[in-house]
Design an enzyme around this catalytic site. Sequence first.
Site, PDB file in Angstrom:
ATOM      1  N   GLY A   8       0.845  -1.202   0.000  1.00 38.21           N
ATOM      2  CA  GLY A   8       0.000   0.000   0.000  1.00 38.21           C
ATOM      3  C   GLY A   8       0.874   1.242   0.000  1.00 38.21           C
ATOM      4  O   GLY A   8       0.522   2.273   0.583  1.00 38.21           O
ATOM      5  N   GLY A  11      -0.405   4.749  -0.984  1.00 44.32           N
ATOM      6  CA  GLY A  11      -1.514   5.324  -0.228  1.00 44.32           C
ATOM      7  C   GLY A  11      -1.097   6.427   0.728  1.00 44.32           C
ATOM      8  O   GLY A  11       0.064   6.841   0.775  1.00 44.32           O
ATOM      9  N   GLN A  12      -2.092   6.896   1.499  1.00 47.85           N
ATOM     10  CA  GLN A  12      -1.876   8.057   2.373  1.00 47.85           C
ATOM     11  C   GLN A  12      -0.780   7.775   3.424  1.00 47.85           C
ATOM     12  O   GLN A  12       0.120   8.586   3.611  1.00 47.85           O
ATOM     13  CB  GLN A  12      -3.194   8.416   3.085  1.00 47.85           C
ATOM     14  CG  GLN A  12      -3.146   9.741   3.822  1.00 47.85           C
ATOM     15  CD  GLN A  12      -4.232   9.896   4.882  1.00 47.85           C
ATOM     16  OE1 GLN A  12      -4.913   8.944   5.249  1.00 47.85           O
ATOM     17  NE2 GLN A  12      -4.392  11.101   5.381  1.00 47.85           N
ATOM     18  N   ASP A  34       2.613  -1.974  -4.348  1.00 48.58           N
ATOM     19  CA  ASP A  34       1.223  -1.510  -4.433  1.00 48.58           C
ATOM     20  C   ASP A  34       0.638  -2.069  -5.727  1.00 48.58           C
ATOM     21  O   ASP A  34       1.391  -2.535  -6.597  1.00 48.58           O
ATOM     22  CB  ASP A  34       1.157   0.036  -4.450  1.00 48.58           C
ATOM     23  CG  ASP A  34      -0.183   0.551  -3.916  1.00 48.58           C
ATOM     24  OD1 ASP A  34      -1.219   0.170  -4.479  1.00 48.58           O
ATOM     25  OD2 ASP A  34      -0.186   1.309  -2.943  1.00 48.58           O
ATOM     26  N   ILE A  35      -0.704  -1.988  -5.865  1.00 47.83           N
ATOM     27  CA  ILE A  35      -1.281  -2.370  -7.158  1.00 47.83           C
ATOM     28  C   ILE A  35      -1.185  -1.211  -8.133  1.00 47.83           C
ATOM     29  O   ILE A  35      -1.361  -1.368  -9.323  1.00 47.83           O
ATOM     30  CB  ILE A  35      -2.751  -2.879  -7.054  1.00 47.83           C
ATOM     31  CG1 ILE A  35      -3.597  -1.941  -6.185  1.00 47.83           C
ATOM     32  CG2 ILE A  35      -2.806  -4.297  -6.546  1.00 47.83           C
ATOM     33  CD1 ILE A  35      -5.085  -2.264  -6.212  1.00 47.83           C
ATOM     34  N   ASP A  52      -0.060  -7.415  -5.866  1.00 49.09           N
ATOM     35  CA  ASP A  52      -1.428  -7.466  -5.357  1.00 49.09           C
ATOM     36  C   ASP A  52      -1.441  -8.381  -4.141  1.00 49.09           C
ATOM     37  O   ASP A  52      -1.249  -9.600  -4.265  1.00 49.09           O
ATOM     38  CB  ASP A  52      -2.357  -8.002  -6.464  1.00 49.09           C
ATOM     39  CG  ASP A  52      -3.814  -7.995  -6.028  1.00 49.09           C
ATOM     40  OD1 ASP A  52      -4.083  -7.663  -4.852  1.00 49.09           O
ATOM     41  OD2 ASP A  52      -4.669  -8.337  -6.867  1.00 49.09           O
ATOM     42  N   TYR A 143     -16.234  -1.640   7.522  1.00 52.74           N
ATOM     43  CA  TYR A 143     -14.810  -1.354   7.771  1.00 52.74           C
ATOM     44  C   TYR A 143     -14.462  -1.659   9.235  1.00 52.74           C
ATOM     45  O   TYR A 143     -13.482  -2.344   9.536  1.00 52.74           O
ATOM     46  CB  TYR A 143     -14.558   0.116   7.435  1.00 52.74           C
ATOM     47  CG  TYR A 143     -13.196   0.659   7.778  1.00 52.74           C
ATOM     48  CD1 TYR A 143     -12.051   0.240   7.114  1.00 52.74           C
ATOM     49  CD2 TYR A 143     -13.055   1.637   8.774  1.00 52.74           C
ATOM     50  CE1 TYR A 143     -10.812   0.777   7.421  1.00 52.74           C
ATOM     51  CE2 TYR A 143     -11.822   2.178   9.077  1.00 52.74           C
ATOM     52  CZ  TYR A 143     -10.701   1.745   8.401  1.00 52.74           C
ATOM     53  OH  TYR A 143      -9.471   2.278   8.704  1.00 52.74           O
ATOM     54  N   LYS A 147     -11.964  -4.454  10.770  1.00 56.01           N
ATOM     55  CA  LYS A 147     -10.820  -4.128  11.630  1.00 56.01           C
ATOM     56  C   LYS A 147     -10.908  -4.885  12.956  1.00 56.01           C
ATOM     57  O   LYS A 147      -9.901  -5.374  13.461  1.00 56.01           O
ATOM     58  CB  LYS A 147     -10.739  -2.616  11.880  1.00 56.01           C
ATOM     59  CG  LYS A 147     -10.297  -1.802  10.661  1.00 56.01           C
ATOM     60  CD  LYS A 147      -8.852  -2.090  10.276  1.00 56.01           C
ATOM     61  CE  LYS A 147      -8.357  -1.238   9.136  1.00 56.01           C
ATOM     62  NZ  LYS A 147      -7.028  -1.645   8.638  1.00 56.01           N
TER      63      LYS A 147
HETATM   64  C1  AKB Z   1     -11.693   6.404   8.057  1.00 53.32           C
HETATM   65  O1  AKB Z   1     -12.232   7.503   8.241  1.00 53.32           O
HETATM   66  O2  AKB Z   1     -12.269   5.448   7.526  1.00 53.32           O
HETATM   67  C2  AKB Z   1     -10.288   6.213   8.538  1.00 53.32           C
HETATM   68  C3  AKB Z   1     -10.203   5.668   9.913  1.00 53.32           C
HETATM   69  C4  AKB Z   1     -10.584   6.494  11.083  1.00 53.32           C
HETATM   70  O3  AKB Z   1      -9.843   4.542  10.095  1.00 53.32           O
HETATM   71  N1  AKB Z   1      -9.564   7.437   8.455  1.00 53.32           N
END
Ligand code: AKB
Length: 314
Positions: A8, A11-12, A34-35, A52, A143, A147
């Site tokens: 990654g 990415g950021q 990264d991809i 990947d 998400y 996590k």
């Molecule tokens: C998001 O907003 O999805 C992320 C996080 C807080 O994990 N920046």
Amino acid sequence: MEKIMVIGAAGQIGSELVSELRKIYGNGNVWATDIKTPSADIAESGPFQVLDVMDDKQLIHFVIRHKITQIYHLAAVLSGNAEKLPLQAWRINMDSLMNILEVARMVEDVKKVFWPSSIAVFGPTTPRTNTPQLTVMEPITVYGISKLAGERWCDYYYNKYGVDVRSVRYPGLISYKTEAGGGTTDYAVEIYYEAIQKGRYESFLKAGTTLPMLFMPDAIKAAIDLMEADRSKLTIHSSYNLGGFSTKPEDIAGEIKKHIPNFNISYDPDFRQQIAESWPQSVDDTIARMDWGYECTYDLTKMTEIMLSEIRKK
Ligand code: AKB
């Protein structure tokens, strides 16, 4: 000799982490993967490979061939984007982590893994201020669910196989080098770009929505410090709470106004408002401070000065 792989890297977090790791370990010892192709400074200052992480065979061949000793796995679909394609996001977030954990279990050279979790593991039933390390966790986003499941898998691989996975629950991350993509806390990055480009910003979160945030240099330092910490001092093998500073859209707007007096903020909340309201407003990170010396050094005022001057240069 460490051989580090960052997944990654475009990415950021990845783009800034690769530069820092290359300063510490030497350009040739830090593989950016990264991809998609990262910025020229990442692709040209050291080795880069299109990879990947969902392709477990390509991943294990790469790790063995380059004698990788540490993996930073940063690739993920963030909270806002994940709500648009829940099953796809679940697969990407979970399968990529499982591929990494399996590689770390099977390949002896791999000594440590870093994988970021998030404040998204918490939900509306969690205490929202000074959220403890151990508390109720009922995330309402795909998400957050991915996590939380990921944290349990990290802890499981540590206990069952001795895989040394290290993790932090990042709050919102603010940076100027690479823009975030698809998160709920992204307003706190967009606002700076639009302040400079347009002199105004329409926030997708309401006034009064307080969330914990962290400036990228502190986030990068936290990841590297945790990876360098003495293993015997670490007491959390799921993921450490990280606090940062708590802020809301009008606080950031107020800081921006000190530099751009005509700056104007308006509000048009979307589906991310509900997500933000389910997350902590502040987080108790005492254990991270005690175990490996975490500290947050940038506050909103200092960060705003840097964000505005760096984005202006762009
Ligand atoms: C998001 O907003 O999805 C992320 C996080 C807080 O994990 N920046």
